[in-house]
Design an enzyme around this catalytic site. Structure first.
Site, PDB file in Angstrom:
ATOM      1  N   LYS A 114      48.238  49.920 -18.015  1.00 40.51           N
ATOM      2  CA  LYS A 114      48.199  49.651 -16.576  1.00 40.51           C
ATOM      3  C   LYS A 114      46.895  48.935 -16.280  1.00 40.51           C
ATOM      4  CE  LYS A 114      50.618  50.274 -12.797  1.00 40.51           C
ATOM      5  NZ  LYS A 114      52.089  50.372 -12.634  1.00 40.51           N
ATOM      6  N   ASP A 154      52.753  45.284  -9.423  1.00 43.27           N
ATOM      7  CA  ASP A 154      52.748  46.658  -8.897  1.00 43.27           C
ATOM      8  C   ASP A 154      52.297  46.518  -7.442  1.00 43.27           C
ATOM      9  OD1 ASP A 154      52.920  49.647  -9.831  1.00 43.27           O
ATOM     10  OD2 ASP A 154      51.069  49.594  -8.690  1.00 43.27           O
TER      11      ASP A 154
HETATM   12  P1  NDP Z   1      54.298  46.949  -2.821  1.00 39.57           P
HETATM   13  O1  NDP Z   1      52.885  46.508  -2.742  1.00 39.57           O
HETATM   14  O2  NDP Z   1      55.366  45.924  -2.793  1.00 39.57           O
HETATM   15  O3  NDP Z   1      54.613  47.999  -1.657  1.00 39.57           O
HETATM   16  C1  NDP Z   1      53.888  49.187  -1.537  1.00 39.57           C
HETATM   17  C2  NDP Z   1      54.355  49.899  -0.284  1.00 39.57           C
HETATM   18  O4  NDP Z   1      53.761  51.180  -0.225  1.00 39.57           O
HETATM   19  C3  NDP Z   1      53.932  49.174   0.984  1.00 39.57           C
HETATM   20  O5  NDP Z   1      54.867  49.416   1.991  1.00 39.57           O
HETATM   21  C4  NDP Z   1      52.605  49.840   1.303  1.00 39.57           C
HETATM   22  O6  NDP Z   1      52.257  49.763   2.673  1.00 39.57           O
HETATM   23  C5  NDP Z   1      52.884  51.261   0.903  1.00 39.57           C
HETATM   24  N1  NDP Z   1      51.621  51.906   0.519  1.00 39.57           N
HETATM   25  C6  NDP Z   1      50.788  51.526  -0.470  1.00 39.57           C
HETATM   26  N2  NDP Z   1      49.713  52.329  -0.521  1.00 39.57           N
HETATM   27  C7  NDP Z   1      49.883  53.222   0.461  1.00 39.57           C
HETATM   28  C8  NDP Z   1      49.126  54.321   0.926  1.00 39.57           C
HETATM   29  N3  NDP Z   1      47.966  54.654   0.338  1.00 39.57           N
HETATM   30  N4  NDP Z   1      49.626  55.040   1.958  1.00 39.57           N
HETATM   31  C9  NDP Z   1      50.806  54.708   2.534  1.00 39.57           C
HETATM   32  N5  NDP Z   1      51.571  53.673   2.148  1.00 39.57           N
HETATM   33  C10 NDP Z   1      51.114  52.954   1.132  1.00 39.57           C
HETATM   34  O7  NDP Z   1      54.403  47.837  -4.149  1.00 39.57           O
HETATM   35  P2  NDP Z   1      55.694  48.303  -4.953  1.00 39.57           P
HETATM   36  O8  NDP Z   1      56.841  48.451  -4.022  1.00 39.57           O
HETATM   37  O9  NDP Z   1      55.813  47.427  -6.122  1.00 39.57           O
HETATM   38  O10 NDP Z   1      55.226  49.721  -5.495  1.00 39.57           O
HETATM   39  C11 NDP Z   1      55.519  50.953  -4.820  1.00 39.57           C
HETATM   40  C12 NDP Z   1      55.420  52.111  -5.799  1.00 39.57           C
HETATM   41  O11 NDP Z   1      56.391  51.926  -6.845  1.00 39.57           O
HETATM   42  C13 NDP Z   1      54.086  52.280  -6.510  1.00 39.57           C
HETATM   43  O12 NDP Z   1      53.859  53.659  -6.752  1.00 39.57           O
HETATM   44  C14 NDP Z   1      54.318  51.576  -7.837  1.00 39.57           C
HETATM   45  O13 NDP Z   1      53.441  52.026  -8.855  1.00 39.57           O
HETATM   46  C15 NDP Z   1      55.748  51.996  -8.111  1.00 39.57           C
HETATM   47  N6  NDP Z   1      56.482  51.196  -9.078  1.00 39.57           N
HETATM   48  C16 NDP Z   1      56.665  49.851  -8.876  1.00 39.57           C
HETATM   49  C17 NDP Z   1      57.391  49.121  -9.784  1.00 39.57           C
HETATM   50  C18 NDP Z   1      57.715  47.689  -9.548  1.00 39.57           C
HETATM   51  O14 NDP Z   1      58.538  47.146 -10.309  1.00 39.57           O
HETATM   52  N7  NDP Z   1      57.171  47.032  -8.538  1.00 39.57           N
HETATM   53  C19 NDP Z   1      57.911  49.729 -11.022  1.00 39.57           C
HETATM   54  C20 NDP Z   1      57.748  51.161 -11.099  1.00 39.57           C
HETATM   55  C21 NDP Z   1      57.028  51.839 -10.165  1.00 39.57           C
HETATM   56  P3  NDP Z   1      51.105  48.737   3.134  1.00 39.57           P
HETATM   57  O15 NDP Z   1      51.702  47.379   3.002  1.00 39.57           O
HETATM   58  O16 NDP Z   1      50.805  49.115   4.533  1.00 39.57           O
HETATM   59  O17 NDP Z   1      49.953  48.959   2.194  1.00 39.57           O
END
Ligand code: NDP
Length: 439
Positions: A114, A154
């Site tokens: 990571k 991510d």
């Molecule tokens: P994005 O950046 O596309 O979206 C993240 C989302 O989560 C946004 O809506 C963001 O809101 C919200 N968020 C992030 N940090 C916080 C926080 N501290 N408190 C509240 N809301 C928060 O990321 P992904 O959708 O790619 O990732 C989401 C999760 O999925 C993560 O845990 C990631 O590790 C996991 N994941 C992702 C994969 C992928 O293929 N993308 C694969 C496997 C797991 P805001 O915009 O306001 O920050």
């Protein structure tokens, strides 16, 4: 061993895994003799580096960059890159550690890693994002390669950031190769990669429900987050006849009783990134709860009544009180799109309640699995159709579910997919490490 509060998330992830490994360690003294645990919790390599860049005002900014290459017993290091102000060594280590088991569980030949930076992409211009990505790659390029370490996206890292990082890698390495996954479809990306984590997490829920003689169609669902994973979770839920009534971001939660409108959500989150409140302009009948109005012991998104829950935002976004509220409201299943979204105490509530609980390292593995399919397409210079990739994704998710389910039953805890996923993943990695000697 909580001696280092600076690594709280890493210890949380390790503790959860070690607890569930007790049965397999007791049955196999060779793992102790081979110091497998001691070796596994120590990353093979950790890189921390300075990321200097110049903002639009001409000021020099400095961020911290990380890549933790945790374990390569099963294949090249593989895992995403996160750009978020909260990123630190503990968070990257926890994510890298989880990634080892998740990748092993897919059955594919990929190791665990990571990376990321404590950089906040919010409010930055396109030029600033590009200069930051280029600077990040000026150091990282020497550590990665299509058979060494293959990063992906991510939180905060999507197609645009991957494009800028790949461009800089190509310039420095003088090589056009599959060193990233999640690439644009124009230059080596795989169809269905963007959708894979969300879709996979819904398929996982479908398999859990089927074993309980339940189906997705007609169910009310709570989804958190509004990024890549959340959007495609909602999309697949709709396709399968379920209704997602919530989504959220770091400012608040949106509740739309008739169902979140996906076109509007994509418009405000993908096309022209804005805060979720923009949704209300299009749908005044929706309700918005700002974080300031969240319950003191948790998050508004989990307090609505629904049958299914899909945490898709970030780590520790579902507290023990949230878990109790879900169970009391009749929730049947939780399938985690995010990594470690439920606190350890929340997980205990789910396991004790007997509802179906799919931990992130199993339920969200569709993303990395499809990344591996992207690597396979790049290496063989082929391009598979959306349907072909999606069909493979479904088979992989089914196999992950069966592996976790059957391993849990084998070790005397039927239904405990945390234990099943951890043991099944661990076994593959441990055996490979033993076969490869003490290196
Ligand atoms: P994005 O950046 O596309 O979206 C993240 C989302 O989560 C946004 O809506 C963001 O809101 C919200 N968020 C992030 N940090 C916080 C926080 N501290 N408190 C509240 N809301 C928060 O990321 P992904 O959708 O790619 O990732 C989401 C999760 O999925 C993560 O845990 C990631 O590790 C996991 N994941 C992702 C994969 C992928 O293929 N993308 C694969 C496997 C797991 P805001 O915009 O306001 O920050």
């Amino acid at each position: 061993q909580h001696s280092s509060p600076a690594q709280a998330e890493f210890y949380q992830a390790v503790e959860e895994v070690l607890e569930s490994l007790t049965p397999i360690l007791e049955h196999n003294p060779k793992y102790r003799q081979q110091a497998i645990i001691e070796r596994m919790v120590e990353p093979e390599r950790q890189i921390m580096f300075r990321v200097p860049w110049v903002d639009d005002q001409g000021n020099i900014q400095v961020n911290k960059g990380y890549r933790v290459e945790f374990n390569s017993a099963l294949g090249p290091y593989k895992g995403g890159i996160r750009f978020h102000p909260s990123v630190n060594a503990s968070i990257i280590k926890f994510l890298g550690f989880e990634q080892i088991f998740k990748n092993a569980l897919t059955g594919l030949p990929i190791g665990g890693a990571k990376g990321g930076a404590n950089f906040d992409p919010k409010g930055k211009s396109d030029g600033e994002i590009m200069r930051f990505c280029q600077s990040f790659m000026n150091e990282l390029y020497r550590h990665i390669g299509p058979t060494t370490d293959v990063p992906a996206g991510d939180i905060g890292v999507g197609a645009r950031e991957i494009g800028y990082m790949f461009g800089q890698y190509k310039k420095l390495a003088n090589s056009f190769d599959g060193v990233f996954t999640g690439k644009s479809l124009l230059w080596g990306g795989s169809l269905a990669r963007k959708e894979a984590t969300g879709y996979g997490c819904v398929y996982f829920a479908q398999y859990m429900l089927a074993d309980r003689q339940q189906q997705l169609a007609g169910k009310r669902c709570l989804v958190s987050g509004s990024g890549n994973v959340a959007i495609y979770t909602i999309e697949k839920l709709q396709q399968l006849g379920a209704t997602a009534v919530t989504c959220s971001d770091s400012s608040g939660t949106l509740y739309h009783a008739s169902g979140i409108n996906l076109d509007t959500l994509k418009q405000i989150k993908e096309a022209q990134p804005q805060r979720l409140t923009a949704y209300l302009k299009f749908h005044p009948d929706a309700e918005y709860i700002s974080t300031a109005d969240y319950p003191a012991d948790g998050h508004a998104v989990w307090r609505f009544k629904a049958e299914l829950a899909f945490p898709c935002a970030t780590q520790n976004e579902l507290t023990v009180a949230d878990a109790r509220a879900l169970v009391e409201n009749g929730c049947l299943a939780v399938s985690e799109g995010a990594n470690m979204p439920s606190t350890q105490e929340a997980v205990e509530v789910f396991l004790k309640s007997g509802i179906a609980y799919g931990p992130g390292k199993a339920a969200n593995a569709g993303g990395v699995a499809t990344s591996q399919l992207e690597m396979a397409q790049n290496a063989s210079m082929q391009r598979w159709s959306f349907e072909e990739v999606d069909a493979k994704l479904q088979v992989i998710m089914r196999n992950i579910y069966l592996r976790a389910r059957d391993t849990a039953a084998e070790f005397g805890q039927p239904g405990n997919l945390v234990l099943g996923a951890n043991i099944a993943g661990f076994k593959r990695v441990a055996e490979a490490m033993i076969e490869q000697g003490v290196v």
